[in-house]
Enzyme design. Structure first.
Site, PDB file in Angstrom:
ATOM      1  N   ASP A 185       0.886  -1.162   0.000  1.00 34.33           N
ATOM      2  CA  ASP A 185       0.000   0.000   0.000  1.00 34.33           C
ATOM      3  C   ASP A 185       0.925   1.212   0.000  1.00 34.33           C
ATOM      4  OD1 ASP A 185      -2.342   1.555   0.176  1.00 34.33           O
ATOM      5  OD2 ASP A 185      -2.144   1.680   2.341  1.00 34.33           O
ATOM      6  N   GLU A 243      -1.045  -1.258  -4.909  1.00 31.97           N
ATOM      7  CA  GLU A 243      -2.273  -0.507  -5.142  1.00 31.97           C
ATOM      8  C   GLU A 243      -2.061   0.448  -6.304  1.00 31.97           C
ATOM      9  OE1 GLU A 243      -5.145   0.993  -1.991  1.00 31.97           O
ATOM     10  OE2 GLU A 243      -4.110   2.836  -2.584  1.00 31.97           O
ATOM     11  N   ASP A 285      -2.762   1.169   6.861  1.00 32.36           N
ATOM     12  CA  ASP A 285      -1.908   0.900   5.694  1.00 32.36           C
ATOM     13  C   ASP A 285      -1.444  -0.557   5.689  1.00 32.36           C
ATOM     14  OD1 ASP A 285      -1.407   3.918   4.872  1.00 32.36           O
ATOM     15  OD2 ASP A 285      -1.000   3.755   7.016  1.00 32.36           O
TER      16      ASP A 285
END
EC number: 3.1.21.10
Length: 187
Positions: free
Chosen positions: A7, A68, A141
């Site tokens: 992330d 991501e 996160d």
């Protein structure tokens, strides 16, 4: 299949490793956050993200890296830092020959919770449940990184079949075109 989910972020870059196959219980191998000081120069922060990701790659030896996909946000500064951290993660994987997959936030949320509009708390709760953890990983996160890895494990078999079908279709079309061209030259 062992997947490192990333992330991306400059201040906090979530990382998580999940192992398993679609349709079977998954196992969390590790989860954490690569942090960089807000007041450090951009180049130093990117090097710190690279060093952190390299440590995770060395320690956990993933077969895939799921990152991501950066999407447009209103805060251009935030999206730039996210994109830069994302590029560092992809570079680290590519340097080692590890395949990289990009997943959108809504794709990850839909895979893990069933809704592409799920909030952070819902994602954290489902990650906790799916990986049979005692508590949601913190900060968010870290939970998001695990969700990325889970998403990739579940979606990769279907994506691979689709890629194989496209490759077969492309090869068949090329063969037909070559055959037609040869027939045209001999006529």
């Amino acid at each position: 299949m062992r997947v490192l989910g990333v992330d991306p972020g400059l201040t906090r870059c979530g990382v998580g490793v999940v192992e398993g196959v679609a349709g079977r219980p998954l196992t969390m191998i590790g989860v954490g956050v690569v942090r960089t000081p807000v007041d450090a120069e951009l180049g130093q922060r990117l090097v710190a993200v690279e060093q952190g990701i390299e440590q995770w790659l060395d320690e956990h030896r993933p077969e895939f890296v799921a990152v991501e996909r950066v999407f447009s946000q209103h805060n251009v500064r935030t999206v730039m830092g996210t994109a830069q951290a994302s590029a560092v993660a992809m570079l680290c994987a590519a340097r080692r020959g590890i395949p990289v997959a990009l997943h959108t936030p809504s794709e990850v949320k839909a895979a893990v919770t069933g809704s592409g509009r799920a909030d952070k708390a819902q994602v954290g709760a489902m990650v906790t449940r799916l990986l049979r953890l005692d508590a949601p990983p913190r900060p968010a996160d870290a939970a998001d990184a695990l969700a990325l890895a889970i998403c990739h494990i579940w979606r990769a078999p279907a994506q691979n079949r689709l890629q194989q079908a496209v490759a077969l279709h492309t090869a068949t079309a090329q063969t037909r075109a070559q055959t037609t061209a040869r027939k045209g030259r001999t006529a």
